[in-house]
Design a protein around this motif. Sequence first.
Motif, mmCIF file in Angstrom:
data_model
loop_
_atom_site.group_PDB
_atom_site.id
_atom_site.type_symbol
_atom_site.label_atom_id
_atom_site.label_comp_id
_atom_site.label_asym_id
_atom_site.label_seq_id
_atom_site.Cartn_x
_atom_site.Cartn_y
_atom_site.Cartn_z
ATOM 1 N N ASN A 6 -53.266 -16.517 28.217
ATOM 2 C CA ASN A 6 -52.170 -17.473 28.164
ATOM 3 C C ASN A 6 -52.654 -18.816 28.714
ATOM 4 O O ASN A 6 -53.427 -18.855 29.682
ATOM 5 N N GLY A 59 -51.216 -21.944 30.376
ATOM 6 C CA GLY A 59 -50.063 -22.573 31.006
ATOM 7 C C GLY A 59 -50.299 -24.050 31.266
ATOM 8 O O GLY A 59 -51.421 -24.477 31.559
ATOM 9 N N ASN A 60 -49.220 -24.849 31.133
ATOM 10 C CA ASN A 60 -49.289 -26.296 31.376
ATOM 11 C C ASN A 60 -50.443 -26.941 30.611
ATOM 12 O O ASN A 60 -51.249 -27.693 31.166
ATOM 13 N N TYR A 61 -50.490 -26.629 29.334
ATOM 14 C CA TYR A 61 -51.583 -27.100 28.480
ATOM 15 C C TYR A 61 -51.211 -28.449 27.875
ATOM 16 O O TYR A 61 -50.139 -28.609 27.286
ATOM 17 N N ASN A 84 -41.063 -18.748 18.939
ATOM 18 C CA ASN A 84 -42.126 -18.347 19.852
ATOM 19 C C ASN A 84 -42.553 -16.941 19.454
ATOM 20 O O ASN A 84 -41.803 -15.975 19.633
ATOM 21 N N PHE A 143 -44.088 -15.410 27.009
ATOM 22 C CA PHE A 143 -44.783 -16.565 27.565
ATOM 23 C C PHE A 143 -44.607 -17.734 26.598
ATOM 24 O O PHE A 143 -44.615 -17.555 25.387
ATOM 25 N N GLY A 144 -44.462 -18.929 27.135
ATOM 26 C CA GLY A 144 -44.271 -20.099 26.287
ATOM 27 C C GLY A 144 -42.811 -20.467 26.198
ATOM 28 O O GLY A 144 -42.237 -20.561 25.115
ATOM 29 N N LYS A 189 -41.127 -23.252 27.436
ATOM 30 C CA LYS A 189 -40.676 -24.639 27.525
ATOM 31 C C LYS A 189 -39.827 -24.944 26.282
ATOM 32 O O LYS A 189 -40.356 -25.187 25.198
ATOM 33 N N ASP A 233 -46.598 -24.445 27.350
ATOM 34 C CA ASP A 233 -47.202 -23.147 27.693
ATOM 35 C C ASP A 233 -47.474 -22.408 26.394
ATOM 36 O O ASP A 233 -46.545 -22.122 25.632
#
Length: 310
Positions: free
Chosen positions: A253, A255-257, A271, A282-283, A285, A297
């Motif tokens: 994963n 995160g904050n990419y 998603n 996950f993901g 936002k 994310d």
Amino acid sequence: EFQHRLVHDSHNPSILQQAARGLKTDMDKFISHLVSPPGFETKMNSITVISNHDEVGNADRTVNVAMNHQQGIPDGWARNAARMTFGVGMLSPGVPIFFQGEESLAVNKFKWGIPSTWDVGWDWLDVGKDWDLGKVNINDDKVRLFRRLIDMPKNGRENSNEYKSLSDTDKKVFDYIASVPSEKREDAIMNIFRKLHFNYCKDVIALRRSSPAFDGDAEVKGIYTHNDNSVMAFTRKKNGEEFVVVGSLNKENLGNYNLPFPDGRWRLVCNSDASFYGGENFGSKIEVNGGPGTVIDIPRGGMLVYKRVG
């Protein structure tokens, strides 16, 4: 050639093959094919092959490619990667085609002229009729937990904290798996993942049909690639509607990419890692502001689709 760049090529590995083998992924080459002639020179006359009987018969099914042709239940990343591959194919230019079983995570080795290889049954279609599928949360860790609980004596199991911590829906899923004979238990687990994968494919097809931005001839632009991180993104746009499609074949994963979006406000509309599809949620936002500082994310082996809302 689209299928060869995305899913499988015997002589020049696709991005899915590269990722499955732990190699650097050539996202640049895939996006170049996606947005440039001759691949989609006349988009409405292009057939976008996700899979067909030639590719499956000569090579293998998408999820088997993601598993690097190993046996058994596909692991979480392979299932995710199969969803990402289907989603990117369905939301690309041209007119998509996929072979029977792509929509249900089929793993059978299809061969021409051998009817026994043409189908693996439809038991999965009836899975979960009395479950709230929106609350099903099954992944590799949950499967390992269920296997441990099945091996316990019934009294010890029901008194264990692990069993007590399960939700009502989890207990229904567990009871379904535990109720089948041991020799069919792996098939029962796989049937759950097949049903959830089917949910995803239905939703992606509905998303494609929901907007002219996914028409075969709608504008497509590549906006991001990172070969080392196995991440890519492109936009689809038509009649005032615009979407960003993000795909990752990274095995972790992210995160904050930082992935620069076009300016504006963007809302998450798909998603592929949602638990309703067999993912891990996950993901999350839901809405982001575009521009060079956009941070999202990205789930491992996942696809995110954002729609412009402002």
